[in-house]
Design a protein around this motif. Structure first.
Motif, PDB file in Angstrom:
ATOM      1  N   MET A  92      -9.841  20.587 -14.687  1.00  0.00           N
ATOM      2  CA  MET A  92      -9.520  19.349 -13.970  1.00  0.00           C
ATOM      3  C   MET A  92     -10.012  19.488 -12.544  1.00  0.00           C
ATOM      4  N   ASP A  93     -10.659  18.459 -12.045  1.00  0.00           N
ATOM      5  CA  ASP A  93     -11.205  18.528 -10.690  1.00  0.00           C
ATOM      6  C   ASP A  93     -10.210  18.058  -9.634  1.00  0.00           C
ATOM      7  N   HIS A  94      -8.985  17.798 -10.025  1.00  0.00           N
ATOM      8  CA  HIS A  94      -7.898  17.422  -9.111  1.00  0.00           C
ATOM      9  C   HIS A  94      -8.049  16.032  -8.526  1.00  0.00           C
ATOM     10  N   ALA A  95      -9.040  15.265  -8.971  1.00  0.00           N
ATOM     11  CA  ALA A  95      -9.197  13.907  -8.461  1.00  0.00           C
ATOM     12  C   ALA A  95      -8.404  12.961  -9.359  1.00  0.00           C
ATOM     13  N   ILE A  96      -7.136  12.767  -9.033  1.00  0.00           N
ATOM     14  CA  ILE A  96      -6.301  11.859  -9.804  1.00  0.00           C
ATOM     15  C   ILE A  96      -5.975  10.652  -8.942  1.00  0.00           C
ATOM     16  N   SER A  97      -5.525   9.610  -9.589  1.00  0.00           N
ATOM     17  CA  SER A  97      -5.143   8.411  -8.856  1.00  0.00           C
ATOM     18  C   SER A  97      -3.652   8.450  -8.523  1.00  0.00           C
ATOM     19  N   VAL A  98      -3.284   7.632  -7.550  1.00  0.00           N
ATOM     20  CA  VAL A  98      -1.876   7.501  -7.185  1.00  0.00           C
ATOM     21  C   VAL A  98      -1.082   7.020  -8.402  1.00  0.00           C
ATOM     22  N   ARG A  99      -1.642   6.105  -9.167  1.00  0.00           N
ATOM     23  CA  ARG A  99      -0.939   5.607 -10.352  1.00  0.00           C
ATOM     24  C   ARG A  99      -0.714   6.710 -11.376  1.00  0.00           C
ATOM     25  N   GLN A 100      -1.699   7.606 -11.537  1.00  0.00           N
ATOM     26  CA  GLN A 100      -1.519   8.730 -12.449  1.00  0.00           C
ATOM     27  C   GLN A 100      -0.397   9.647 -11.949  1.00  0.00           C
ATOM     28  N   MET A 101      -0.358   9.882 -10.633  1.00  0.00           N
ATOM     29  CA  MET A 101       0.682  10.748 -10.084  1.00  0.00           C
ATOM     30  C   MET A 101       2.060  10.131 -10.296  1.00  0.00           C
ATOM     31  N   LYS A 102       2.188   8.837 -10.049  1.00  0.00           N
ATOM     32  CA  LYS A 102       3.479   8.170 -10.253  1.00  0.00           C
ATOM     33  C   LYS A 102       3.865   8.173 -11.732  1.00  0.00           C
ATOM     34  N   ALA A 103       2.885   7.954 -12.603  1.00  0.00           N
ATOM     35  CA  ALA A 103       3.155   7.961 -14.045  1.00  0.00           C
ATOM     36  C   ALA A 103       3.578   9.355 -14.506  1.00  0.00           C
ATOM     37  N   ALA A 104       2.947  10.379 -13.956  1.00  0.00           N
ATOM     38  CA  ALA A 104       3.308  11.749 -14.308  1.00  0.00           C
ATOM     39  C   ALA A 104       4.744  12.047 -13.879  1.00  0.00           C
ATOM     40  N   ARG A 105       5.117  11.610 -12.675  1.00  0.00           N
ATOM     41  CA  ARG A 105       6.496  11.807 -12.228  1.00  0.00           C
ATOM     42  C   ARG A 105       7.463  11.075 -13.149  1.00  0.00           C
ATOM     43  N   ALA A 106       7.083   9.863 -13.568  1.00  0.00           N
ATOM     44  CA  ALA A 106       7.949   9.078 -14.460  1.00  0.00           C
ATOM     45  C   ALA A 106       8.125   9.783 -15.803  1.00  0.00           C
ATOM     46  N   LEU A 107       7.052  10.347 -16.354  1.00  0.00           N
ATOM     47  CA  LEU A 107       7.157  11.072 -17.625  1.00  0.00           C
ATOM     48  C   LEU A 107       8.134  12.235 -17.523  1.00  0.00           C
ATOM     49  N   LEU A 108       8.144  12.870 -16.366  1.00  0.00           N
ATOM     50  CA  LEU A 108       9.020  14.027 -16.155  1.00  0.00           C
ATOM     51  C   LEU A 108      10.406  13.631 -15.648  1.00  0.00           C
ATOM     52  N   ALA A 109      10.593  12.349 -15.324  1.00  0.00           N
ATOM     53  CA  ALA A 109      11.828  11.858 -14.698  1.00  0.00           C
ATOM     54  C   ALA A 109      12.064  12.597 -13.379  1.00  0.00           C
ATOM     55  N   TRP A 110      10.981  12.799 -12.618  1.00  0.00           N
ATOM     56  CA  TRP A 110      11.029  13.490 -11.335  1.00  0.00           C
ATOM     57  C   TRP A 110      11.039  12.489 -10.194  1.00  0.00           C
ATOM     58  N   SER A 111      11.818  12.775  -9.186  1.00  0.00           N
ATOM     59  CA  SER A 111      11.769  12.034  -7.931  1.00  0.00           C
ATOM     60  C   SER A 111      10.648  12.626  -7.071  1.00  0.00           C
ATOM     61  N   GLN A 112      10.370  11.973  -5.950  1.00  0.00           N
ATOM     62  CA  GLN A 112       9.413  12.553  -5.005  1.00  0.00           C
ATOM     63  C   GLN A 112       9.928  13.908  -4.522  1.00  0.00           C
ATOM     64  N   GLY A 113      11.243  14.034  -4.367  1.00  0.00           N
ATOM     65  CA  GLY A 113      11.832  15.301  -3.955  1.00  0.00           C
ATOM     66  C   GLY A 113      11.615  16.406  -4.970  1.00  0.00           C
ATOM     67  N   ASP A 114      11.723  16.067  -6.247  1.00  0.00           N
ATOM     68  CA  ASP A 114      11.471  17.054  -7.306  1.00  0.00           C
ATOM     69  C   ASP A 114      10.025  17.550  -7.238  1.00  0.00           C
ATOM     70  N   LEU A 115       9.094  16.615  -7.048  1.00  0.00           N
ATOM     71  CA  LEU A 115       7.680  16.990  -6.950  1.00  0.00           C
ATOM     72  C   LEU A 115       7.449  17.829  -5.694  1.00  0.00           C
ATOM     73  N   ALA A 116       8.112  17.478  -4.613  1.00  0.00           N
ATOM     74  CA  ALA A 116       7.985  18.259  -3.374  1.00  0.00           C
ATOM     75  C   ALA A 116       8.434  19.701  -3.603  1.00  0.00           C
ATOM     76  N   THR A 117       9.568  19.871  -4.266  1.00  0.00           N
ATOM     77  CA  THR A 117      10.092  21.212  -4.544  1.00  0.00           C
ATOM     78  C   THR A 117       9.124  21.998  -5.424  1.00  0.00           C
ATOM     79  N   ALA A 118       8.598  21.360  -6.455  1.00  0.00           N
ATOM     80  CA  ALA A 118       7.720  22.048  -7.406  1.00  0.00           C
ATOM     81  C   ALA A 118       6.347  22.371  -6.820  1.00  0.00           C
ATOM     82  N   SER A 119       5.866  21.533  -5.898  1.00  0.00           N
ATOM     83  CA  SER A 119       4.499  21.681  -5.392  1.00  0.00           C
ATOM     84  C   SER A 119       4.409  22.378  -4.037  1.00  0.00           C
ATOM     85  N   GLY A 120       5.512  22.397  -3.287  1.00  0.00           N
ATOM     86  CA  GLY A 120       5.455  22.935  -1.939  1.00  0.00           C
ATOM     87  C   GLY A 120       4.883  21.950  -0.929  1.00  0.00           C
TER      88      GLY A 120
END
Length: 85
Positions: free
Chosen positions: A1-29
């Protein structure tokens, strides 16, 4: 993966995981305010390349698979679980 994703893909990925922005922040640093700023725009995820790479890596580690634009449209899905149930 070249890491070029869209904002919509990122939001959809969070939705699939039932993650908040805070959850993603914790997981990603990546800070929650930075994620909020990135998600406030449409189109490709902006910011530094390292930021996008960290976000993608955290979402992929959690089981998300990013589907590239391949004629059917870019998207996300959960990775197939390996092994037997």
């Amino acid at each position: 993966m070249d890491h070029a994703i869209s904002v919509r893909q990122m939001k959809a990925a969070r939705a699939l995981l039932a993650w908040s922005q805070g959850d993603l922040a914790t997981a990603s640093g990546i800070s929650e305010p930075t994620i909020g700023r990135l998600e406030a725009e449409d189109g490709p995820v902006g910011g530094r390349a390292e930021t996008g790479a960290a976000l993608v890596a955290a979402l992929e580690k959690a089981g998300v698979e990013f589907i590239p634009e391949n004629g059917g449209g870019a998207g996300v899905r959960m990775k197939k679980r390996s092994g037997k149930r």
